[in-house]
Enzyme design. Structure first.
Site, PDB file in Angstrom:
ATOM      1  N   LYS A   1       0.837  -1.207   0.000  1.00 37.55           N
ATOM      2  CA  LYS A   1       0.000   0.000   0.000  1.00 37.55           C
ATOM      3  C   LYS A   1       0.870   1.254   0.000  1.00 37.55           C
ATOM      4  O   LYS A   1       0.587   2.215  -0.724  1.00 37.55           O
ATOM      5  CB  LYS A   1      -0.918  -0.002   1.236  1.00 37.55           C
ATOM      6  CG  LYS A   1      -2.018  -1.027   1.172  1.00 37.55           C
ATOM      7  CD  LYS A   1      -3.093  -0.689   2.175  1.00 37.55           C
ATOM      8  CE  LYS A   1      -3.379  -1.848   3.091  1.00 37.55           C
ATOM      9  NZ  LYS A   1      -4.183  -1.519   4.235  1.00 37.55           N
TER      10      LYS A   1
ATOM     11  N   THR B   1     -11.106  -1.329  13.488  1.00 41.60           N
ATOM     12  CA  THR B   1     -11.609  -1.790  14.793  1.00 41.60           C
ATOM     13  C   THR B   1     -12.691  -2.840  14.526  1.00 41.60           C
ATOM     14  O   THR B   1     -13.873  -2.599  14.730  1.00 41.60           O
ATOM     15  CB  THR B   1     -12.205  -0.624  15.621  1.00 41.60           C
ATOM     16  OG1 THR B   1     -13.159   0.076  14.803  1.00 41.60           O
ATOM     17  CG2 THR B   1     -11.155   0.341  16.078  1.00 41.60           C
TER      18      THR B   1
ATOM     19  N   GLU C   1     -18.233   5.123   1.935  1.00 44.16           N
ATOM     20  CA  GLU C   1     -17.492   4.635   0.777  1.00 44.16           C
ATOM     21  C   GLU C   1     -18.216   5.059  -0.504  1.00 44.16           C
ATOM     22  O   GLU C   1     -19.434   5.021  -0.569  1.00 44.16           O
ATOM     23  CB  GLU C   1     -17.348   3.115   0.853  1.00 44.16           C
ATOM     24  CG  GLU C   1     -16.466   2.705   2.010  1.00 44.16           C
ATOM     25  CD  GLU C   1     -16.301   1.202   2.152  1.00 44.16           C
ATOM     26  OE1 GLU C   1     -16.439   0.482   1.154  1.00 44.16           O
ATOM     27  OE2 GLU C   1     -16.035   0.764   3.278  1.00 44.16           O
TER      28      GLU C   1
ATOM     29  N   CYS D   1     -19.143  -0.811   8.542  1.00 41.21           N
ATOM     30  CA  CYS D   1     -19.508   0.118   9.625  1.00 41.21           C
ATOM     31  C   CYS D   1     -20.814  -0.225  10.316  1.00 41.21           C
ATOM     32  O   CYS D   1     -20.828  -0.468  11.526  1.00 41.21           O
ATOM     33  CB  CYS D   1     -19.564   1.531   9.061  1.00 41.21           C
ATOM     34  SG  CYS D   1     -18.012   1.980   8.272  1.00 41.21           S
TER      35      CYS D   1
HETATM   36  C1  UGA Z   1     -21.539   4.499   6.698  1.00 38.52           C
HETATM   37  C2  UGA Z   1     -22.144   5.896   7.014  1.00 38.52           C
HETATM   38  O1  UGA Z   1     -23.077   6.269   5.999  1.00 38.52           O
HETATM   39  C3  UGA Z   1     -21.043   6.948   7.124  1.00 38.52           C
HETATM   40  O2  UGA Z   1     -21.615   8.192   7.505  1.00 38.52           O
HETATM   41  C4  UGA Z   1     -20.038   6.484   8.174  1.00 38.52           C
HETATM   42  O3  UGA Z   1     -18.977   7.413   8.332  1.00 38.52           O
HETATM   43  C5  UGA Z   1     -19.453   5.150   7.741  1.00 38.52           C
HETATM   44  O4  UGA Z   1     -20.533   4.196   7.665  1.00 38.52           O
HETATM   45  C6  UGA Z   1     -18.430   4.730   8.762  1.00 38.52           C
HETATM   46  O5  UGA Z   1     -18.781   4.458   9.916  1.00 38.52           O
HETATM   47  O6  UGA Z   1     -17.216   4.783   8.460  1.00 38.52           O
HETATM   48  P1  UGA Z   1     -20.833   3.241   4.428  1.00 38.52           P
HETATM   49  O7  UGA Z   1     -20.835   1.997   5.253  1.00 38.52           O
HETATM   50  O8  UGA Z   1     -19.677   3.516   3.539  1.00 38.52           O
HETATM   51  O9  UGA Z   1     -20.971   4.537   5.405  1.00 38.52           O
HETATM   52  O10 UGA Z   1     -22.092   3.203   3.473  1.00 38.52           O
HETATM   53  P2  UGA Z   1     -23.618   3.678   3.416  1.00 38.52           P
HETATM   54  O11 UGA Z   1     -23.808   4.435   2.173  1.00 38.52           O
HETATM   55  O12 UGA Z   1     -24.058   4.315   4.673  1.00 38.52           O
HETATM   56  O13 UGA Z   1     -24.344   2.282   3.220  1.00 38.52           O
HETATM   57  C7  UGA Z   1     -24.338   1.258   4.214  1.00 38.52           C
HETATM   58  C8  UGA Z   1     -25.304   0.147   3.814  1.00 38.52           C
HETATM   59  O14 UGA Z   1     -26.643   0.602   3.907  1.00 38.52           O
HETATM   60  C9  UGA Z   1     -25.127  -0.358   2.390  1.00 38.52           C
HETATM   61  O15 UGA Z   1     -25.252  -1.766   2.376  1.00 38.52           O
HETATM   62  C10 UGA Z   1     -26.254   0.321   1.630  1.00 38.52           C
HETATM   63  O16 UGA Z   1     -26.638  -0.379   0.487  1.00 38.52           O
HETATM   64  C11 UGA Z   1     -27.330   0.341   2.693  1.00 38.52           C
HETATM   65  N1  UGA Z   1     -28.356   1.385   2.487  1.00 38.52           N
HETATM   66  C12 UGA Z   1     -28.033   2.695   2.568  1.00 38.52           C
HETATM   67  C13 UGA Z   1     -29.683   1.003   2.231  1.00 38.52           C
HETATM   68  O17 UGA Z   1     -29.986  -0.212   2.136  1.00 38.52           O
HETATM   69  N2  UGA Z   1     -30.625   1.967   2.089  1.00 38.52           N
HETATM   70  C14 UGA Z   1     -30.330   3.289   2.173  1.00 38.52           C
HETATM   71  O18 UGA Z   1     -31.259   4.120   2.023  1.00 38.52           O
HETATM   72  C15 UGA Z   1     -29.008   3.662   2.418  1.00 38.52           C
END
Ligand code: UGA
Length: 458
Positions: free
Chosen positions: A47, A98, A165, A275
């Protein structure tokens, strides 16, 4: 300018995962001098080499360009030598993983390993900010560790990240808020505010929240918990709509118009990623630890797992439990579009279940095929990876859509139908319109709406 102020333009970032490398590149793009650190292992070195070569070590929109630019102008570099990076920095950011431990708690081994190295090598007066999502109380424990290991004055701070992400750079460049948890708000708050100032320019004062470490750690946990809770609620109601004649697309619009209700209302095959699953488990662990009534929290993880596996159940039910020899095409292997991350993705639950019951799977994902192969295996007869979405459905008995990637949100229905053995589609992301599917002669089971069957009409 005090010596600490001079040093504060030099930042060390420990960990070059999603959070570390994105934060490092964004800070470097604002003129700060950033050194990212990874472990002296073959993977860590790989990396580091990629970053120093101006390339992104992960798949994230726009990251390669940002790293390329900031490495070229000398603001960003990477190393496996923690002592070198930390010694010259005024602010050290801990951005290591973590992962969930078996009891649901977050494993902070890497955080404390980093903290021990920092204690040894940091300059006096350095700020040590934890950006990883950690259990409440971790920042204070890092402070106690510092006191036990060194006589230097170091300032432990909680400074959680809120990046998602796929939109990580925009989330960092224009943060919805910056939260700083410290017991020394006058000294540390000012220095941290200065570091984040370019990102908060022209923003309302309340976008910067300075509080104590425990509140800051709780903000992060609660943010992910509330979002995850909303998705679980959404998916539960979507499942009801599939039975009772309601159409969740309309329910979603009608509900989302209430400004008090957030935006996480799109149903899907459960939430995945690194997350939400981990943080919901961590919150449940915390509730148990504190003796807080947590019965409903205990069911959340299992409910989310059901929201994934029910897409296998739907297919199995359609075939009367007889899946042997069926060829199922799967579009989407990552936990959401725009990433190669497959951690806790629905595909990782559903594909093995299909295979175990005798079905063959032909999978396609525009970004995540390589990462999925590492988890699901490659070279097996009952799981093949197709070169594109149409190749995946060739001779398929059914198609299952698990992510709403731009690559296939407007497929050519005639071509799809012509390639498939039977025109049967299960859509866990609402990428298709039921009316169009019916007219095009498909049996169509979407998420949050009843089944339509156009096979007779066509
Ligand atoms: C999430 C949070 O959105 C971020 O704010 C946070 O900083 C991050 O975790 C973290 O703790 O580092 P992420 O896991 O990258 O981010 O992705 P999301 O876009 O939140 O999606 C998470 C999951 O929820 C995915 O499987 C997505 O498909 C699902 N999702 C999201 C739904 O099924 N419906 C929605 O309306 C939104």
């Amino acid at each position: 300018m005090t010596s600490a102020e001079g040093l504060d333009s030099r930042i060390a970032v420990i960990g070059t995962g999603y959070v570390g490398i994105v934060t490092g590149a964004c800070l470097a793009s604002k003129g700060l001098d950033v050194t990212c650190v990874d472990l002296p292992t073959p993977q860590g070195q790989e990396k580091v080499d990629l970053i120093n070569d101006g390339q992104a070590p992960i798949v994230e929109a726009g990251l390669g360009e940002l790293i390329g630019k900031t490495v070229r102008n000398g603001n960003l570099r990477a190393t496996t030598d923690l002592s070198m990076a930390v010694r010259r920095a005024g602010i050290v950011l801990i951005s290591v993983g973590t992962p969930s431990a078996v009891d649901g708690s977050a494993n902070t081994t890497y955080v404390f390993d980093a903290a021990r190295g920092i204690a040894e090598h940091a300059a006096p007066e350095a700020i040590v900010a934890t950006r990883s999502t950690v259990p409440v109380g971790t920042t204070r424990r890092i402070g106690q560790l510092f006191t036990s290991l060194t006589t230097k004055r170091l300032y432990p701070v909680s400074n959680p990240e809120f990046l998602a992400e796929g939109t990580a750079i925009a989330d960092t460049m224009k943060p919805s808020r910056v939260v700083i948890g410290t017991d020394s708000p006058e000294i540390v708050g000012t220095r941290m505010e200065r570091m984040w100032y370019p990102f908060l320019l022209n923003r309302a004062e309340h976008d910067l929240i300075i509080t104590n470490p425990e509140s800051s750690e709780m903000v992060k946990l609660n943010s992910n918990f509330q979002l995850a809770l909303q998705i679980i609620g959404t998916n539960t109601v979507a499942e009801m709509c599939e039975i009772n004649g309601a159409d969740y697309r309309h329910v979603q619009r009608g509900t989302g118009k209430d400004p008090r209700i957030g935006k996480f209302l799109s149903p899907g095959p459960g939430y995945g990623g690194s997350c939400f699953p981990k943080d919901v488990r961590a919150l449940e662990f915390l509730a148990r630890q504190l003796g807080v009534e947590s019965d409903f929290l205990r069911t959340l993880d299992a409910t989310n797992e059901w929201h994934k596996i029910r897409w296998y159940e739907k297919i199995a039910e359609f075939y009367g439990g007889e899946l042997v020899g069926k060829k199922i095409a799967v579009w989407g292997l990552s936990f959401k579009p725009g990433t190669d991350d497959v951690r806790e993705s629905a595909a990782l639950r559903i594909i093995p279940a299909l295979n175990q019951h005798g079905a063959h799977v032909s999978a396609f994902d525009p970004l995540a095929q390589q990462t999925a192969m590492k988890e699901l295996g490659n070279g097996r007869e009952n799981l093949v990876y197709a070169s594109d979405q149409y190749e995946a459905v060739r001779d398929a008995d059914a198609l299952l859509v698990l992510t709403n990637s731009d690559e296939y949100t407007r497929p050519n229905l005639g071509r799809l139908r012509g390639l498939m053995k039977s025109p049967i589609v299960f859509d866990a992301r609402s990428i298709f319109d039921p009316k169009e599917m019916q007219q095009a002669g498909f049996y169509y089971a979407g998420i949050g709406r009843g089944v339509v069957d156009g096979r007779q009409a066509a």
